[in-house]
Design an enzyme around this catalytic site. Structure first.
Site, mmCIF file in Angstrom:
data_model
loop_
_atom_site.group_PDB
_atom_site.id
_atom_site.type_symbol
_atom_site.label_atom_id
_atom_site.label_comp_id
_atom_site.label_asym_id
_atom_site.label_seq_id
_atom_site.Cartn_x
_atom_site.Cartn_y
_atom_site.Cartn_z
ATOM 1 N N ASP A 1 0.772 -15.128 -11.521
ATOM 2 C CA ASP A 1 1.143 -14.392 -10.322
ATOM 3 C C ASP A 1 0.551 -15.105 -9.106
ATOM 4 O O ASP A 1 -0.624 -14.951 -8.781
ATOM 5 C CB ASP A 1 0.615 -12.958 -10.441
ATOM 6 C CG ASP A 1 0.958 -12.099 -9.242
ATOM 7 O OD1 ASP A 1 1.354 -12.660 -8.201
ATOM 8 O OD2 ASP A 1 0.808 -10.868 -9.337
ATOM 9 N N GLU A 2 1.391 -15.896 -8.457
ATOM 10 C CA GLU A 2 0.966 -16.673 -7.282
ATOM 11 C C GLU A 2 1.281 -15.931 -5.981
ATOM 12 O O GLU A 2 1.276 -16.541 -4.903
ATOM 13 C CB GLU A 2 1.692 -18.033 -7.271
ATOM 14 C CG GLU A 2 1.318 -18.969 -8.402
ATOM 15 C CD GLU A 2 0.186 -19.930 -8.028
ATOM 16 O OE1 GLU A 2 0.054 -20.280 -6.844
ATOM 17 O OE2 GLU A 2 -0.573 -20.330 -8.938
ATOM 18 N N VAL A 3 1.560 -14.644 -6.078
ATOM 19 C CA VAL A 3 2.111 -13.916 -4.926
ATOM 20 C C VAL A 3 1.217 -14.029 -3.687
ATOM 21 O O VAL A 3 1.698 -14.336 -2.602
ATOM 22 C CB VAL A 3 2.378 -12.442 -5.293
ATOM 23 C CG1 VAL A 3 2.701 -11.607 -4.061
ATOM 24 C CG2 VAL A 3 3.533 -12.366 -6.288
ATOM 25 N N LYS A 4 -0.093 -13.820 -3.848
ATOM 26 C CA LYS A 4 -0.944 -13.879 -2.649
ATOM 27 C C LYS A 4 -1.521 -15.266 -2.391
ATOM 28 O O LYS A 4 -1.671 -15.671 -1.253
ATOM 29 C CB LYS A 4 -2.080 -12.858 -2.712
ATOM 30 C CG LYS A 4 -2.751 -12.677 -1.343
ATOM 31 C CD LYS A 4 -3.994 -11.821 -1.363
ATOM 32 C CE LYS A 4 -3.673 -10.340 -1.331
ATOM 33 N NZ LYS A 4 -4.896 -9.516 -1.282
ATOM 34 N N TYR B 1 -4.036 -6.973 -9.773
ATOM 35 C CA TYR B 1 -3.026 -6.260 -8.990
ATOM 36 C C TYR B 1 -1.724 -7.044 -9.044
ATOM 37 O O TYR B 1 -1.639 -8.164 -8.549
ATOM 38 C CB TYR B 1 -3.474 -6.106 -7.525
ATOM 39 C CG TYR B 1 -2.551 -5.215 -6.729
ATOM 40 C CD1 TYR B 1 -2.784 -3.843 -6.641
ATOM 41 C CD2 TYR B 1 -1.420 -5.728 -6.101
ATOM 42 C CE1 TYR B 1 -1.925 -3.014 -5.932
ATOM 43 C CE2 TYR B 1 -0.551 -4.908 -5.390
ATOM 44 C CZ TYR B 1 -0.808 -3.556 -5.307
ATOM 45 O OH TYR B 1 0.040 -2.728 -4.608
#
Ligand SMILES: *Cc1c(COP(=O)(O)O)cnc(C)c1O
Length: 437
Positions: A238-241, A136
């Protein structure tokens, strides 16, 4: 009097709803939310990990107040501003050298990943991207385009997108078999199924959170990195969460023995305000002027909040707290797993944890029981949601300020919720309209 939840349903579009129970909140402090019926709810989601410092942290309030006391406009498009420059300089100092070129600031993980996808294609002249099934990377058209989560299957992917399975040791016969299954697919792709020299980038989540809080086996991502480097493919992390201290290290990729070319931050970066960042080499992240922007991107108010977040993580030792309380929470969940046969596996790192619920000898996803459990937990005073391509993984992403005693309080509510669902205190009819995802 019509309650807040009913007013929401009558006025707000369901297109942005992802509802698991009739939650309506009027305020919050730290790890606690105030429900409109006056109850205090312990928040084990932290708004999907976006509330890293806890609700109403004074450092955010002060930073935002200062930024609005003398406001340096609302946009970085046509003007340098101190908060945006300072934030970019700080982020550059936090990433590996190979990613240390330029910082792009946006509003959300979605627009940051969309911009990275656009920039890697344009800057390399290559047309393809590789990502993971179940991955995601956002909810905008351009970020869905490089995602693999089945909830978005109705939206078009990038024509040049190839998806490979994310290794799942729990379901794929242990760590070695799981890693080999995924790496086999990646090698087959690069060895001729697609023209490897057309692949611009590979998007990874260092822990695949919305796909089920999946943790890849040791050494897996180092091998992915080797294959990417062999073919000149940029590795986008993707370190977003799971970034910014959540897993017990500042960056989740530090657990993986890799150095990504591009690092994407979001969610907790703004401490509740919308801001994201993509950091990468100049050749990509400085591709062309006026190439990807929105008016309020990197505005001084949100950038100031982000600076306060970075400072507070460091000053309050929140990365260390996430490691410590995360270990405590994980062992409590493993204890629950011995009492509740539905809990098939507990996994994750720090305060990025998941509990997969299964039933029967064949470990079938216990999707209904998962939905009932979060619904019941909310009735009992605990907020948590679920993830996973089979909607059967309880997700734990509380504020990084969570204490051990708050963790224990949440564990005891979850214990009760699981017992109540097993006893049939609530059933499928009670949760109609709360399909989640
Ligand atoms: C939430 C998320 C996004 C998208 O962030 P938004 O703030 O919803 O735009 C991207 N990547 C990952 C890994 C996420 O968890």
């Amino acid at each position: 009097m019509v309650d807040l939840y009913a007013r929401d349903a009558a006025a707000l579009s369901c297109m942005s709803h992802l509802r698991f129970f009739p939650q309506a909140v009027t305020g919050g402090q730290g790890c606690w939310l105030t429900s409109d019926d006056g109850r205090e709810l312990l928040d084990f989601s932290g708004s999907w990990g976006a509330v890293g410092l806890g609700h109403a942290h004074p450092a955010i309030r002060e930073a935002v107040t200062r930024a609005l006391t003398s406001q340096a406009g609302a946009s970085l498009l046509s003007s340098a501003t101190e908060p945006a420059v300072e934030l970019a300089e700080q982020l550059l100092s936090l990433v590996p050298e190979r990613a240390g070129g330029r910082v792009w600031l946006g509003h959300s993980g979605s627009d940051a990943n969309e911009t990275v996808a656009r920039a890697v294609l344009a800057a390399t002249g290559r047309s393809r991207i590789i990502a993971f099934e179940g991955g995601y990377h956002g909810g905008t058209t351009g970020s869905v385009a490089v995602s693999g989560h089945p909830v978005q299957d109705a939206v078009a992917r990038l024509p040049g997108l190839s998806l490979i399975p994310f290794p799942n040791p729990f379901r794929d016969g242990g760590p070695e078999a799981a890693a080999e299954r995924s790496l086999g697919r990646l090698r087959a792709l690069l060895d001729g199924e697609i023209p490897a020299s057309d692949v611009a980038a590979m998007f990874i989540e260092p822990i695949q959170s919305d796909g089920g809080m999946l943790v890849a086996p040791d050494g897996f991502f180092a091998e992915v990195q080797t294959l990417c480097r062999q073919h000149g493919i940029l590795l986008v992390c993707d370190e977003v969460k799971v970034g910014l201290g959540r897993t017990g290290l500042l960056h989740c990729f530090q657990h993986l023995d890799i150095e990504p070319d591009i690092v994407v931050f979001g969610k907790a970066l703004g401490g509740g305000l919308p801001i994201s960042a993509a950091v990468g080499p100049e050749a990509v992240m400085n591709h062309a002027s006026a190439f990807s922007f929105q008016t309020l991107h990197g505005n001084p108010v949100c950038a100031s909040a982000a600076l306060a977040v970075l400072d507070t993580i460091e000053r309050e030792g929140l990365t260390e707290n996430a490691a410590d309380v995360g270990t405590h929470l994980a062992s409590g969940l493993k204890r629950l797993a011995r009492q509740h046969p539905w809990i098939g596996e507990v996994r994750g790192k720090g305060l990025a944890l998941g509990a997969e619920l299964t039933k029967g000898d064949d470990m079938a996803p216990a999707s209904l029981e998962t939905a009932l459990t979060v619904y019941r937990a909310h009735q009992l005073g605990l907020v948590l949601y679920y993830v996973g391509v089979d909607s059967n993984v309880l997700e734990f992403t509380p504020p990084l300020t969570l204490t051990r005693s708050e963790a224990d309080r949440g564990l005891s509510i979850l214990d009760q919720a699981l017992s109540d669902v097993a006893r049939g205190v609530i059933g499928a009819d009670d949760i109609t309209g709360f399909e989640g995802w």
